[in-house]
Scaffold this active site. Structure first.
Site, PDB file in Angstrom:
ATOM      1  N   SER A 277     -33.247   6.128  61.686  1.00 23.78           N
ATOM      2  CA  SER A 277     -32.278   7.080  62.259  1.00 23.78           C
ATOM      3  C   SER A 277     -32.116   8.307  61.372  1.00 23.78           C
ATOM      4  O   SER A 277     -32.130   9.448  61.856  1.00 23.78           O
ATOM      5  CB  SER A 277     -30.933   6.408  62.516  1.00 23.78           C
ATOM      6  OG  SER A 277     -30.486   5.707  61.377  1.00 23.78           O
ATOM      7  N   HIS A 307     -34.330  -1.789  64.053  1.00 28.36           N
ATOM      8  CA  HIS A 307     -33.366  -0.983  63.287  1.00 28.36           C
ATOM      9  C   HIS A 307     -31.949  -1.377  63.732  1.00 28.36           C
ATOM     10  O   HIS A 307     -31.578  -2.544  63.642  1.00 28.36           O
ATOM     11  CB  HIS A 307     -33.712   0.504  63.498  1.00 28.36           C
ATOM     12  CG  HIS A 307     -32.967   1.470  62.625  1.00 28.36           C
ATOM     13  ND1 HIS A 307     -32.413   1.135  61.419  1.00 28.36           N
ATOM     14  CD2 HIS A 307     -32.675   2.801  62.797  1.00 28.36           C
ATOM     15  CE1 HIS A 307     -31.818   2.207  60.884  1.00 28.36           C
ATOM     16  NE2 HIS A 307     -31.960   3.220  61.713  1.00 28.36           N
ATOM     17  N   ASP A 408     -27.049  -6.405  59.112  1.00 28.51           N
ATOM     18  CA  ASP A 408     -26.825  -6.834  60.493  1.00 28.51           C
ATOM     19  C   ASP A 408     -26.625  -8.338  60.637  1.00 28.51           C
ATOM     20  O   ASP A 408     -26.121  -8.805  61.657  1.00 28.51           O
ATOM     21  CB  ASP A 408     -28.009  -6.393  61.364  1.00 28.51           C
ATOM     22  CG  ASP A 408     -28.169  -4.892  61.361  1.00 28.51           C
ATOM     23  OD1 ASP A 408     -27.144  -4.197  61.516  1.00 28.51           O
ATOM     24  OD2 ASP A 408     -29.295  -4.406  61.164  1.00 28.51           O
TER      25      ASP A 408
HETATM   26  N1  NMX Z   1     -38.544 -12.585  60.940  1.00 31.18           N
HETATM   27  C1  NMX Z   1     -39.855 -12.819  61.209  1.00 31.18           C
HETATM   28  N2  NMX Z   1     -40.868 -12.108  60.694  1.00 31.18           N
HETATM   29  C2  NMX Z   1     -40.532 -11.135  59.855  1.00 31.18           C
HETATM   30  C3  NMX Z   1     -39.215 -10.849  59.485  1.00 31.18           C
HETATM   31  C4  NMX Z   1     -38.190 -11.614  60.093  1.00 31.18           C
HETATM   32  N3  NMX Z   1     -36.882 -11.388  59.857  1.00 31.18           N
HETATM   33  N4  NMX Z   1     -39.193  -9.820  58.613  1.00 31.18           N
HETATM   34  C5  NMX Z   1     -40.498  -9.459  58.438  1.00 31.18           C
HETATM   35  N5  NMX Z   1     -41.291 -10.247  59.190  1.00 31.18           N
HETATM   36  C6  NMX Z   1     -42.735 -10.145  59.342  1.00 31.18           C
HETATM   37  C7  NMX Z   1     -43.098  -8.788  59.926  1.00 31.18           C
HETATM   38  O1  NMX Z   1     -42.887  -8.776  61.331  1.00 31.18           O
HETATM   39  C8  NMX Z   1     -44.535  -8.643  59.484  1.00 31.18           C
HETATM   40  O2  NMX Z   1     -45.317  -9.436  60.326  1.00 31.18           O
HETATM   41  P1  NMX Z   1     -46.779  -8.935  60.841  1.00 31.18           P
HETATM   42  O3  NMX Z   1     -47.555  -8.673  59.599  1.00 31.18           O
HETATM   43  O4  NMX Z   1     -47.281 -10.078  61.639  1.00 31.18           O
HETATM   44  O5  NMX Z   1     -46.530  -7.679  61.636  1.00 31.18           O
HETATM   45  C9  NMX Z   1     -44.514  -9.281  58.106  1.00 31.18           C
HETATM   46  O6  NMX Z   1     -43.373 -10.177  58.077  1.00 31.18           O
HETATM   47  C10 NMX Z   1     -44.389  -8.303  56.964  1.00 31.18           C
HETATM   48  O7  NMX Z   1     -43.258  -7.504  57.187  1.00 31.18           O
HETATM   49  P2  NMX Z   1     -42.421  -6.897  55.952  1.00 31.18           P
HETATM   50  O8  NMX Z   1     -43.325  -5.988  55.198  1.00 31.18           O
HETATM   51  O9  NMX Z   1     -41.735  -7.976  55.221  1.00 31.18           O
HETATM   52  O10 NMX Z   1     -41.265  -6.071  56.716  1.00 31.18           O
HETATM   53  P3  NMX Z   1     -41.340  -4.603  57.317  1.00 31.18           P
HETATM   54  O11 NMX Z   1     -40.992  -3.637  56.235  1.00 31.18           O
HETATM   55  O12 NMX Z   1     -42.593  -4.366  58.065  1.00 31.18           O
HETATM   56  O13 NMX Z   1     -40.162  -4.674  58.396  1.00 31.18           O
HETATM   57  C11 NMX Z   1     -38.013  -5.225  59.211  1.00 31.18           C
HETATM   58  C12 NMX Z   1     -38.810  -4.677  58.036  1.00 31.18           C
HETATM   59  C13 NMX Z   1     -36.533  -5.025  58.926  1.00 31.18           C
HETATM   60  C14 NMX Z   1     -38.379  -4.434  60.468  1.00 31.18           C
HETATM   61  C15 NMX Z   1     -38.344  -6.720  59.391  1.00 31.18           C
HETATM   62  O14 NMX Z   1     -37.934  -7.423  58.245  1.00 31.18           O
HETATM   63  C16 NMX Z   1     -37.696  -7.324  60.612  1.00 31.18           C
HETATM   64  O15 NMX Z   1     -38.275  -7.239  61.705  1.00 31.18           O
HETATM   65  N6  NMX Z   1     -36.477  -7.950  60.493  1.00 31.18           N
HETATM   66  C17 NMX Z   1     -35.754  -8.448  61.609  1.00 31.18           C
HETATM   67  C18 NMX Z   1     -35.075  -7.308  62.354  1.00 31.18           C
HETATM   68  C19 NMX Z   1     -33.935  -6.753  61.551  1.00 31.18           C
HETATM   69  O16 NMX Z   1     -33.093  -7.461  61.025  1.00 31.18           O
HETATM   70  N7  NMX Z   1     -33.844  -5.412  61.509  1.00 31.18           N
HETATM   71  C20 NMX Z   1     -32.700  -4.762  60.857  1.00 31.18           C
HETATM   72  C21 NMX Z   1     -33.036  -3.928  59.632  1.00 31.18           C
HETATM   73  C22 NMX Z   1     -31.796  -3.327  59.060  1.00 31.18           C
HETATM   74  N8  NMX Z   1     -31.253  -2.247  59.893  1.00 31.18           N
HETATM   75  O17 NMX Z   1     -30.070  -2.236  60.140  1.00 31.18           O
HETATM   76  O18 NMX Z   1     -31.963  -1.354  60.329  1.00 31.18           O
HETATM   77  C1  MLT Z   2     -30.390   1.112  57.522  1.00 33.71           C
HETATM   78  O1  MLT Z   2     -29.207   0.957  57.235  1.00 33.71           O
HETATM   79  O2  MLT Z   2     -30.826   2.211  57.920  1.00 33.71           O
HETATM   80  C2  MLT Z   2     -31.300  -0.075  57.509  1.00 33.71           C
HETATM   81  O3  MLT Z   2     -30.956  -0.970  56.508  1.00 33.71           O
HETATM   82  C3  MLT Z   2     -32.754   0.235  57.577  1.00 33.71           C
HETATM   83  C4  MLT Z   2     -33.396   0.933  56.426  1.00 33.71           C
HETATM   84  O4  MLT Z   2     -32.802   1.241  55.414  1.00 33.71           O
HETATM   85  O5  MLT Z   2     -34.627   1.143  56.548  1.00 33.71           O
END
Ligand code: NMX
Ligand code: MLT
Length: 471
Positions: A277, A307, A408
């Site tokens: 964002s 996100h 979250d």
């Molecule tokens: N559950 C399952 N798989 C996961 C998770 C999770 N919570 N977190 C990471 N992975 C997987 C990810 O999908 C990726 O798989 P692939 O290689 O098959 O595509 C692998 O682990 C490596 O990912 P990372 O490098 O650890 O994480 P990345 O930086 O790519 O993504 C998020 C970060 C936040 C998108 C990821 O951890 C996620 O999808 N979390 C769940 C959704 C979430 O809680 N989002 C909120 C973030 C905070 N916010 O408020 O924005």
């Molecule tokens: C945020 O607050 O924007 C989330 O934790 C995601 C991020 O920092 O990438």
């Protein structure tokens, strides 16, 4: 109206922090000074020339200093770890979490003015801190509360634009539509059309940002009451601070819920510049699109499940656990449920992060709030069990870089406890708060004259050729 902490506490804390942080460049400018008795805009006027000179000096003396190597992994891997943005209002440490102008969340809880003795910080105080790098006094904070009240008039066409959507449209769609409708009053757009010089861009940007921040709770509450409370709207109460008034307009007046809303709005404001964002707003703003256009774009990124929408997904997922297994689910059953989610190809919402490598301090402060105010809540107890069960499972999965909970993972059960149980609405709350960080940085983007953002992209063919040559 409210009790504010004494300045003596602030000055004691200030000297302690100054000792701890003299070696940290990031707080050199802040130096934990409390703010002099000026209004916000006058203080910014004074700060801007200093900061413009500072940036000029960095550019002339260090413009060619390397900040790291760009690898192919970074280019195809979502630019993780690649430094590419200037973002003044906050900085994220992978281990320690967010610092707002050099202050961690517990430090903000100590030094920012609060409405209740020993209670949560007022988001207005954080807005002042993010904009100026200085801790506001209680008078400055309450002056800012009044200023926001004086700016909160929302024109009728905004409500009409929202009403044109089906009531079942997602709350984020309705909210972003409201923000786009607010744009017709943009001061920046008017000033630009009149030919205002670049050196003055920050002033109409400031006006737009302050008006936007002031009006968003009204628009957000309208969306909530329209969808979930039969369109019975509650007017703003000028005797209340920003967070409390927002909660009041939503229909929640329990003093503990008011405290929760102050905490919620404070901690979701900013998370450095690279999150989807914030980065979106910065990119769109770099084209000199006004703050309404930039923030509406940011909201559309926030509405994605990886996100901001994750807060909705967490509560829905927790409710699905309860529906299938009951509230008193054992840790073994919970572990099976987590594996079932993963094996069905879904992520476990609320866990993992693009930068953080430890438990998010925004999770920790919400957990502390729950331990203080709702320790017996069954969904809070389930969240606590998840804190024990999920990280080892994600670690076992082998590919997740950060198995720990993010912001979250906790927010939904707190809101649900006080009756705000409509998970589909949660990302709107995140959006209201995020306007404070994004808006503050947009003012600095224009004050510092930051240019159009335009990184270079390459094709797979380019990568193959380039890598073959390097080999
Ligand atoms: N559950 C399952 N798989 C996961 C998770 C999770 N919570 N977190 C990471 N992975 C997987 C990810 O999908 C990726 O798989 P692939 O290689 O098959 O595509 C692998 O682990 C490596 O990912 P990372 O490098 O650890 O994480 P990345 O930086 O790519 O993504 C998020 C970060 C936040 C998108 C990821 O951890 C996620 O999808 N979390 C769940 C959704 C979430 O809680 N989002 C909120 C973030 C905070 N916010 O408020 O924005
Ligand atoms: C945020 O607050 O924007 C989330 O934790 C995601 C991020 O920092 O990438």
């Amino acid at each position: 109206m409210a009790f504010f902490r004494g300045l003596s506490t602030i000055s004691k804390f200030r000297s302690r922090l100054a000792e701890q942080t003299t070696s940290l460049g990031s707080v050199r400018w802040l130096q934990m000074q409390s703010s002099s008795e000026q209004d916000l805009k006058s203080q910014l006027k004074e700060l801007i020339p200093e900061q413009q000179d500072r940036l000029k000096k960095i550019k002339s003396e260090h413009g060619k200093v390397q900040l790291g190597n760009i690898t192919t992994d970074m280019v195809i891997g979502g630019m993780r770890g690649m430094i590419g943005l200037l973002w003044e209002t906050s900085l994220l440490d992978p281990e320690e979490g967010i610092r707002f102008r050099g202050l961690s969340i517990p430090e903000c809880q100590k030094v920012l003015p609060a409405a209740v003795e020993g209670g949560e910080p007022l988001p207005e105080g954080l807005l002042w801190l993010l904009l100026t790098g200085k801790v506001p006094s209680k008078e400055q904070t309450s002056g800012l509360t009044s200023e926001l009240h004086s700016r909160c008039r929302v024109p009728d066409h905004v409500f009409n634009a929202i009403d044109a959507l089906p009531v079942g449209a997602h709350p984020m769609t309705q909210f972003a539509t409201g923000v786009m409708a607010l744009q017709v009053e943009s001061e920046f757009q008017k000033a630009y059309e009149k030919g205002t010089p670049k050196s003055k861009y920050w002033e109409p940007t400031y006006e737009d940002v302050m008006n936007l921040i002031a009006r968003l709770p009204v628009v957000a509450a309208y969306v909530y009451r329209r969808i979930f409370k039969d369109g019975k709207f509650i007017p703003s109460d000028k005797s209340l601070d920003y967070g409390a008034n927002f909660s009041h307009m939503l229909g929640f007046d329990d003093p503990k819920m008011l405290e929760l809303m102050r905490l919620y709005v404070t901690i979701h404001t900013d998370h450095e510049g690279g999150n989807v964002s914030a980065h979106t707003a910065h990119l769109v703003g770099s084209a000199l699109s006004d703050p309404y256009l930039s923030f509406a774009a940011a909201l559309n990124g926030l509405a994605g499940p990886l996100h901001g929408l994750a807060n909705q997904e967490v509560l829905l997922w927790i409710k699905s656990v309860v529906e299938e297994c009951g509230e008193n689910i054992s840790k073994d059953q919970l572990k099976d449920y987590v594996w079932k989610t993963l094996n069905s190809g879904k992520v476990v919402p609320g866990f993992g992060h693009g930068v953080l490598r430890k438990t998010d301090p925004r999770y920790t402060c919400q957990r502390e709030f729950a331990l203080k105010h709702l320790p017996e809540d069954p969904l809070f107890q389930l969240v606590s069990k998840l804190y024990e069960v999920v990280p080892p499972v994600l670690t076992e999965l082998g590919k997740v870089k950060n198995p720990w909970p993010n912001v979250d993972a906790h927010s939904g059960v707190l809101l649900n406890h006080f009756g705000l149980s409509e998970a589909r609405y949660y990302t709107v709350l995140f959006g209201v708060s995020r306007s404070i960080g994004i808006g503050s940085q947009l003012v600095w983007d224009r004050a510092l004259g930051l240019p159009l953002e335009r990184p270079k992209s390459v094709t797979m063919e380019w990568l193959e050729k380039h890598c073959a040559k390097s080999a």
